[in-house]
Design an enzyme around this catalytic site. Sequence first.
Site, mmCIF file in Angstrom:
data_model
loop_
_atom_site.group_PDB
_atom_site.id
_atom_site.type_symbol
_atom_site.label_atom_id
_atom_site.label_comp_id
_atom_site.label_asym_id
_atom_site.label_seq_id
_atom_site.Cartn_x
_atom_site.Cartn_y
_atom_site.Cartn_z
ATOM 1 N N HIS A 1 -5.708 9.528 1.036
ATOM 2 C CA HIS A 1 -5.480 8.606 2.143
ATOM 3 C C HIS A 1 -6.066 9.144 3.449
ATOM 4 C CE1 HIS A 1 -3.291 5.692 4.734
ATOM 5 N NE2 HIS A 1 -3.192 4.965 3.633
ATOM 6 N N ASP B 1 0.797 -1.231 0.000
ATOM 7 C CA ASP B 1 0.000 0.000 0.000
ATOM 8 C C ASP B 1 0.831 1.285 0.000
ATOM 9 O OD1 ASP B 1 -2.034 -1.823 0.315
ATOM 10 O OD2 ASP B 1 -2.880 -0.890 2.107
ATOM 11 N N ASP B 2 0.162 2.357 -0.434
ATOM 12 C CA ASP B 2 0.554 3.764 -0.217
ATOM 13 C C ASP B 2 1.541 4.325 -1.221
ATOM 14 O OD1 ASP B 2 -1.113 3.506 1.942
ATOM 15 O OD2 ASP B 2 0.424 3.773 3.475
ATOM 16 N N HIS C 1 3.688 -2.231 3.101
ATOM 17 C CA HIS C 1 3.674 -0.853 2.603
ATOM 18 C C HIS C 1 4.977 -0.519 1.880
ATOM 19 C CE1 HIS C 1 0.707 -0.906 5.865
ATOM 20 N NE2 HIS C 1 0.107 0.086 5.227
ATOM 21 N N HIS D 1 -6.472 3.180 -3.771
ATOM 22 C CA HIS D 1 -6.325 3.424 -2.327
ATOM 23 C C HIS D 1 -6.659 4.876 -1.984
ATOM 24 C CE1 HIS D 1 -5.162 1.990 1.553
ATOM 25 N NE2 HIS D 1 -3.994 2.599 1.632
#
Length: 289
Positions: free
Chosen positions: A161, A106-107, A251, A157
């Site tokens: 965020h 993620d991210d 991540h 995503h």
Amino acid sequence: MSFEKPDVTDNYLKRQKIISFIAIASSITACSIAPGTSPQLGLNQPVSKSHTAQVQDRAKGLINVQIPPSAKVENPTFTVPAKFQGKTVYKVQLSSNEKVIALSIDDGPWPKTTLEMLDILKQNDVKATFFWVGQALQANPDLAKQEVAEGHAIGNHTWHHWYRRMDEATAKSEIDRTSDLIYKTTGVKTALFRPPGGFLNNGLAAYAKSQKNAVIMWSLTSADTDPHAKPQAFVNNVLKGAKPGSIVLMHDGGGDRRRTVEALPQIISGLKQQGYRFVTIPELLQMAQ
């Protein structure tokens, strides 16, 4: 009264037949020079249906030889089976007990870290699923293109965020704006959505489900956002909790992920030693009961 002699008339008719034959031959040759032009068989020249078909087949053959069909390049589309559309997924119950597992990251895309993780995945012949934040994608489009080119799956995503509660218009903007940039940057369309922080009740998951996306959570976390943990702790978390059909959370962005980079090779080798095979989340969903 005719002034033409019979033999002269016969010669004239023969010449006309020869000219008509040449016209037919020339029309066939013209097909190879100008593909797509209908064959001209000569004005007022009687031709049998079978002969016409032969000429047309010949013309088609010449066209096929002269202009081979160009290969169509498809951009990746990450769809989900109907049973998962508008659903929340934590893990997958497999139709067999095959030891498969999905790494989700993620991210990103994130400077340096993403590239290092891509190198590790490539060296180990592992495909993962990356969930992109719109702002990070906007800042690092080349990294995003590389992820797609190397065969990884992609999910949404959100743009900012955010964790906070959102009205429908804000949730729609967060998701659709990111989807639009994913497509504009890489040509990818995806029905995979992951809410930041795993928050399911702030409006984001509800909007994603209304669009028939699958809300992808996780069943196993590396806990690599723990600021005090050592890389070996991330490794132990994954190796001890792995089960067939697990979705692992990691991540590559949102902060300093050097410890995740350090842990990743050991996570991969440890899972392989346990007999696991790595799949993307779309592949995992296709394997469900």
